[in-house]
Design a protein around this motif. Sequence first.
Motif, PDB file in Angstrom:
ATOM      1  N   UNK A   7       0.793  -1.153  -0.048  1.00 35.17           N
ATOM      2  CA  UNK A   7      -0.074  -0.001  -0.131  1.00 35.17           C
ATOM      3  C   UNK A   7       0.774   1.374   0.127  1.00 35.17           C
ATOM      4  N   UNK A   8       0.375   2.098  -0.732  1.00 35.22           N
ATOM      5  CA  UNK A   8       1.159   3.513  -0.665  1.00 35.22           C
ATOM      6  C   UNK A   8       0.709   4.288   0.481  1.00 35.22           C
ATOM      7  N   UNK A   9       2.003   5.032   0.995  1.00 37.65           N
ATOM      8  CA  UNK A   9       1.877   5.776   2.020  1.00 37.65           C
ATOM      9  C   UNK A   9       2.268   5.158   3.483  1.00 37.65           C
ATOM     10  N   UNK A  10       2.160   3.864   3.462  1.00 40.83           N
ATOM     11  CA  UNK A  10       2.232   3.288   4.789  1.00 40.83           C
ATOM     12  C   UNK A  10       3.952   3.515   5.375  1.00 40.83           C
ATOM     13  N   UNK A  11       4.664   3.767   4.558  1.00 45.31           N
ATOM     14  CA  UNK A  11       6.159   3.843   5.120  1.00 45.31           C
ATOM     15  C   UNK A  11       6.284   5.032   6.049  1.00 45.31           C
ATOM     16  N   UNK A  12       5.575   6.436   5.523  1.00 47.05           N
ATOM     17  CA  UNK A  12       5.467   7.399   6.355  1.00 47.05           C
ATOM     18  C   UNK A  12       4.573   7.462   7.636  1.00 47.05           C
TER      19      UNK A  12
END
Length: 121
Positions: free
Chosen positions: A33-38
């Motif tokens: 999923x996009x954004x999970x790192x931040x």
Amino acid sequence: MPKIQVRTLEGKEVYLSDYKGQKILIYVWSRTCVGHSEHLRKLNDLQEKKKDHLIISYAVAMEPEDVIKSYQELDIKPRFLTLVDTEVRFNDYFPITFLPSTYIFDEKGRFVSSHPGLYIP
């Protein structure tokens, strides 16, 4: 709160319902999923700021080893609880429309709300 069997990062089998009794913020994510790192980087701070909530990083469609690897790659040393739902059973009770998403539960384990991305109440 549903009785969904999940695993901790250490591989111990527990139930999501074991954690009711306090306000809970569940951050549902997967490696794709996009954004999970931040967002994952913010969970340690969130656990410190929201002492009245249990913060749970809830990884779906992954194995504990995958989650550990993700944390290592992101240089995260979690001070929050991490649960792993390899079979995405959470979706059987609370449809996951967005990944990542945040789900809020009250002290009695009742669902309060869900939000796309990381939501801070």
